[in-house]
Design a protein around this motif. Structure first.
Motif, PDB file in Angstrom:
ATOM      1  N   ASP A  34      40.716  72.759  11.030  1.00 46.29           N
ATOM      2  CA  ASP A  34      41.280  71.505  10.531  1.00 46.29           C
ATOM      3  C   ASP A  34      41.372  70.464  11.636  1.00 46.29           C
ATOM      4  OD1 ASP A  34      41.544  72.592   8.012  1.00 46.29           O
ATOM      5  OD2 ASP A  34      43.703  73.005   8.203  1.00 46.29           O
ATOM      6  N   GLU A  35      41.839  70.875  12.799  1.00 48.15           N
ATOM      7  CA  GLU A  35      41.969  69.956  13.932  1.00 48.15           C
ATOM      8  C   GLU A  35      40.597  69.459  14.379  1.00 48.15           C
ATOM      9  OE1 GLU A  35      43.979  67.714  16.869  1.00 48.15           O
ATOM     10  OE2 GLU A  35      44.627  68.637  15.003  1.00 48.15           O
ATOM     11  N   ALA A  36      39.629  70.356  14.425  1.00 50.15           N
ATOM     12  CA  ALA A  36      38.274  69.951  14.815  1.00 50.15           C
ATOM     13  C   ALA A  36      37.709  68.948  13.815  1.00 50.15           C
ATOM     14  CB  ALA A  36      37.362  71.177  14.907  1.00 50.15           C
ATOM     15  N   GLY A  37      37.978  69.151  12.540  1.00 56.14           N
ATOM     16  CA  GLY A  37      37.529  68.200  11.522  1.00 56.14           C
ATOM     17  C   GLY A  37      38.183  66.847  11.701  1.00 56.14           C
ATOM     18  N   ARG A  38      39.480  66.857  11.988  1.00 59.28           N
ATOM     19  CA  ARG A  38      40.201  65.600  12.206  1.00 59.28           C
ATOM     20  C   ARG A  38      39.626  64.860  13.410  1.00 59.28           C
ATOM     21  NH1 ARG A  38      43.694  63.525  15.392  1.00 59.28           N
ATOM     22  NH2 ARG A  38      44.062  65.418  16.585  1.00 59.28           N
ATOM     23  N   VAL A  39      39.406  65.587  14.495  1.00 58.04           N
ATOM     24  CA  VAL A  39      38.856  64.978  15.713  1.00 58.04           C
ATOM     25  C   VAL A  39      37.448  64.444  15.449  1.00 58.04           C
ATOM     26  CG1 VAL A  39      38.059  65.485  18.067  1.00 58.04           C
ATOM     27  CG2 VAL A  39      40.295  66.310  17.293  1.00 58.04           C
ATOM     28  N   CYS A  90      45.960  85.220  13.391  1.00 59.56           N
ATOM     29  CA  CYS A  90      44.646  84.779  13.868  1.00 59.56           C
ATOM     30  C   CYS A  90      43.958  83.903  12.832  1.00 59.56           C
ATOM     31  CB  CYS A  90      43.768  85.986  14.201  1.00 59.56           C
ATOM     32  SG  CYS A  90      44.290  86.872  15.687  1.00 59.56           S
ATOM     33  N   VAL A  91      44.034  84.296  11.571  1.00 60.44           N
ATOM     34  CA  VAL A  91      43.405  83.506  10.514  1.00 60.44           C
ATOM     35  C   VAL A  91      44.076  82.137  10.428  1.00 60.44           C
ATOM     36  CG1 VAL A  91      43.099  83.328   8.012  1.00 60.44           C
ATOM     37  CG2 VAL A  91      42.546  85.460   9.181  1.00 60.44           C
ATOM     38  N   ALA A  92      45.404  82.106  10.502  1.00 67.38           N
ATOM     39  CA  ALA A  92      46.129  80.833  10.444  1.00 67.38           C
ATOM     40  C   ALA A  92      45.735  79.937  11.621  1.00 67.38           C
ATOM     41  CB  ALA A  92      47.636  81.071  10.435  1.00 67.38           C
ATOM     42  N   GLN A  93      45.608  80.517  12.806  1.00 68.60           N
ATOM     43  CA  GLN A  93      45.209  79.740  13.972  1.00 68.60           C
ATOM     44  C   GLN A  93      43.773  79.235  13.839  1.00 68.60           C
ATOM     45  OE1 GLN A  93      45.977  82.296  17.311  1.00 68.60           O
ATOM     46  NE2 GLN A  93      48.139  81.780  17.396  1.00 68.60           N
ATOM     47  N   ALA A  94      42.898  80.076  13.289  1.00 67.71           N
ATOM     48  CA  ALA A  94      41.505  79.665  13.093  1.00 67.71           C
ATOM     49  C   ALA A  94      41.420  78.515  12.092  1.00 67.71           C
ATOM     50  CB  ALA A  94      40.660  80.850  12.626  1.00 67.71           C
ATOM     51  N   VAL A  95      42.160  78.622  11.000  1.00 65.77           N
ATOM     52  CA  VAL A  95      42.165  77.551   9.998  1.00 65.77           C
ATOM     53  C   VAL A  95      42.715  76.267  10.607  1.00 65.77           C
ATOM     54  CG1 VAL A  95      43.253  76.791   7.836  1.00 65.77           C
ATOM     55  CG2 VAL A  95      42.256  79.079   7.995  1.00 65.77           C
ATOM     56  N   SER A  96      43.774  76.390  11.387  1.00 60.94           N
ATOM     57  CA  SER A  96      44.355  75.221  12.051  1.00 60.94           C
ATOM     58  C   SER A  96      43.354  74.599  13.017  1.00 60.94           C
ATOM     59  CB  SER A  96      45.622  75.638  12.791  1.00 60.94           C
ATOM     60  OG  SER A  96      46.168  74.551  13.484  1.00 60.94           O
TER      61      SER A  96
END
Length: 90
Positions: free
Chosen positions: A51-56, A42-48
């Motif tokens: 990161d994706e939201a920041g990229r977008v 869950c933590v790995a998915q949240a971090v991902s």
């Protein structure tokens, strides 16, 4: 019932109780290990996701900047053309 029988039964009860307690503790420890595994996922998915939201968000800001620059350029060109059309030619 004689004392030997009572003592023997108490020993058997103690042994069985300890066995049950040990098995329960082992199951609980295994369950906690599973919780840890899922928690890490869950933590790995949240971090991902962050990161994706920041990229977008960065891409959206970049696109907005480009659109704004194009809009300013177009407005400036139209203003210049309008000025040229309204300027009398001698």
């Amino acid at each position: 019932m004689d004392q030997k029988t009572v003592f023997s039964q108490m020993q058997q009860f103690g042994t069985e109780w300890f066995k049950l307690f040990t098995e329960s503790t082992n199951r609980f420890t295994a369950a906690l290990a599973e919780v840890e595994k899922y928690e890490k996922q869950c933590v790995a998915q949240a971090v991902s996701a962050v990161d994706e939201a920041g990229r977008v968000a960065k891409e959206a800001i970049g696109a907005t900047e480009q659109i704004s620059a194009q809009w300013r350029k177009a407005v400036n060109e139209y203003a210049q053309r309008t000025l040229e059309m309204l300027t009398p030619k001698n």
